[in-house]
Design an enzyme around this catalytic site. Structure first.
Site, PDB file in Angstrom:
ATOM      1  N   TYR A 143       0.852  -1.195   0.000  1.00  0.00           N
ATOM      2  CA  TYR A 143       0.000   0.000   0.000  1.00  0.00           C
ATOM      3  C   TYR A 143       0.881   1.236   0.000  1.00  0.00           C
ATOM      4  CZ  TYR A 143      -3.552   3.427   1.171  1.00  0.00           C
ATOM      5  OH  TYR A 143      -4.382   4.519   1.149  1.00  0.00           O
ATOM      6  N   ASP A 235       9.207   2.779   0.724  1.00  0.00           N
ATOM      7  CA  ASP A 235       8.098   3.468   1.374  1.00  0.00           C
ATOM      8  C   ASP A 235       8.172   3.180   2.869  1.00  0.00           C
ATOM      9  OD1 ASP A 235       5.744   4.432   2.379  1.00  0.00           O
ATOM     10  OD2 ASP A 235       4.467   3.551   0.835  1.00  0.00           O
ATOM     11  N   LYS A 264       3.629   9.945   8.997  1.00  0.00           N
ATOM     12  CA  LYS A 264       3.283   9.499  10.339  1.00  0.00           C
ATOM     13  C   LYS A 264       4.183  10.088  11.418  1.00  0.00           C
ATOM     14  CE  LYS A 264       0.960   5.369   8.621  1.00  0.00           C
ATOM     15  NZ  LYS A 264      -0.437   5.758   8.827  1.00  0.00           N
TER      16      LYS A 264
END
Length: 445
Positions: A143, A235, A264
């Site tokens: 993702y 990522d 994040k």
């Protein structure tokens, strides 16, 4: 447990919010989501006053927990009092970027954005601009945010958009391969190597059940991209400053990618994203290069203050020692529970991530996996341990929805909103939180 207020709020939200939520995954809990009123340390209190041990932690950003240490809180308040934002550079952006470059092996220069999706979108555009090529390779069930170039499903031979609203032409340039399958990705490079701009990969499949890399897989990706003049993009939106500590997952696994995406934790609980990498590649972004990238809220001063203070606090205190120790304690306890009550399940995770995967078949995990599934060939369950996102997806979804999740919620433990997402340990969690969670699992399995 009374949850009437959450139900009433969900009924109201359905009239004014699409699906009653602002991010699709929040609608996963059935029959309705838990509406949160406030956070408190390693806990949240819902709209009905119920208190839960919180292992969601904002889906990962809250390394320190809901109660910010005084330096972080003071920095946020000070920046807020000085004006919300300026649309002009600040010293904080420089200091934050210097911190990233000082600690993360691949990072020489940084460009800040506002979300992980924006970071991966910009990184893919930069890779295409740098190489003059169009195709990117991604992992099946990986993702990388809600962006057109990665919302693609299928395989190297037959693929298409995984969402309505995406032109089929995007899928022509995105090649999904199974994670951990060296033969599959090697074949793709043999066929398309001269057209591949980048490989975009999570160090571990952190959004799909926490699947560790098998030995040599990332080395294969690094070798293939170098050989064919492609870029390797890691990522680290989820793993960054959570797996591998201040050096991120790339220091843990000993791989230096060309570009890294962040989100994040580097925002300390505020919206953020970033792309970091080698100077010669990063200077492809405007205003130095020709790859356009811009954003009004990029490098937002409140976010930069919160993120920098969070990272500095982690560097100066025992944050990683604490969260990683609790993560190991959770995984060891869960391994004992599933061995007794559900030996077909797999405990996965690393550092401050943990997850029970509803796999099927095989014996109980051996001692080789006490710290979560590590893809150890000597483990009795090595063949049964998930190697790809598809392996995870074959889990017992129905059991999770009917039995497991409601019981854990009723026991005052808040887990991720579906059976696949990671759970996160924060600095404000305690051993008592761990024991309470293990008891909830014993009751649920």
């Amino acid at each position: 447990m009374n949850r009437e207020t959450s139900r009433d709020l969900y009924d109201r939200s359905l009239d004014v919010l699409v699906g009653g939520v602002n991010s699709a995954v929040r609608a996963a809990p059935q029959p309705y989501p838990t509406f949160v009123r406030k956070g408190d340390g390693g806990h949240v209190v819902d709209a009905d006053g119920n208190r839960y041990v919180d292992w969601v932690m904002g889906l990962g950003p809250l390394l320190l927990g809901h109660d910010l240490p005084e330096p972080v809180e003071a920095a946020v308040q000070r920046r807020t009092s000085e004006g919300p934002m300026y649309g002009l550079p600040t010293e904080l952006e420089v200091e934050h970027a210097e911190f990233l470059a000082r600690h993360v092996p691949s990072v020489e220069m940084v460009r800040y954005v506002n979300t992980g999706t924006e970071a991966t979108t910009s990184a893919v555009r930069l890779a295409r601009g740098h190489t003059g090529r169009d195709k990117i390779v991604v992992m099946q069930s990986g993702y990388h945010g809600a962006q057109e170039s990665t919302l693609v499903e299928g395989d190297s031979e037959e693929r298409g958009p995984s969402s309505a609203g995406i032109p089929a032409a995007f899928a022509e340039h995105t090649i999904p391969v199974p994670f951990n399958d060296t033969d599959a990705v090697t074949e793709v490079f043999e066929e398309h190597g001269d057209d591949i701009a980048a490989v975009l990969v999570e160090p571990i499949l952190a959004n799909k059940g926490i699947v560790e890399p098998v030995d040599g897989y990332h080395e294969t990706l690094r070798d293939l991209t170098r050989e064919h003049g492609s870029l390797l993009i890691w990522d680290e939106v989820i793993t960054g400053f959570r797996v591998g500590g201040l050096g991120c997952a790339q220091s843990k696994y000993g791989i230096t990618p060309d570009l890294t995406t962040f989100g994040k934790i580097i925002g300390g609980g505020f919206p953020v994203g970033a792309i970091g990498g080698r100077t010669d590649i990063m200077e492809g972004f405007t205003p130095v290069g020709d790859v356009f990238q811009a954003g009004t809220f990029s490098g937002h001063p409140v976010t930069m203050a919160a993120g920098l203070e969070t990272l500095q606090y982690a560097a100066e205190h025992d944050v990683y020692e604490h969260v990683n120790a609790l993560g190991r304690q959770l995984r060891e306890g869960l391994s004992e529970i599933v061995a007794e009550q559900a030996p077909q399940y797999t405990v996965a995770g690393t550092d401050s991530l943990f997850k029970v995967l509803f796999t099927r078949g095989g014996d109980a995990q051996s001692g080789a996996c006490e710290d979560g599934c590590e893809q150890d060939p000597d483990c009795d369950r090595f063949d049964a341990c998930p190697k790809t996102g598809a392996d995870v997806a074959r889990g017992a979804v129905d059991r999770w929805n009917r039995v497991f999740r409601p019981q854990v919620l009723d026991d005052g433990v808040l887990l991720s909103q579906n059976q696949f997402e990671s759970q996160f340990v924060a600095y404000s969690h305690t051993e008592e939180d761990v024991e309470r969670t293990l008891e909830a699992y014993r009751n649920a399995l």
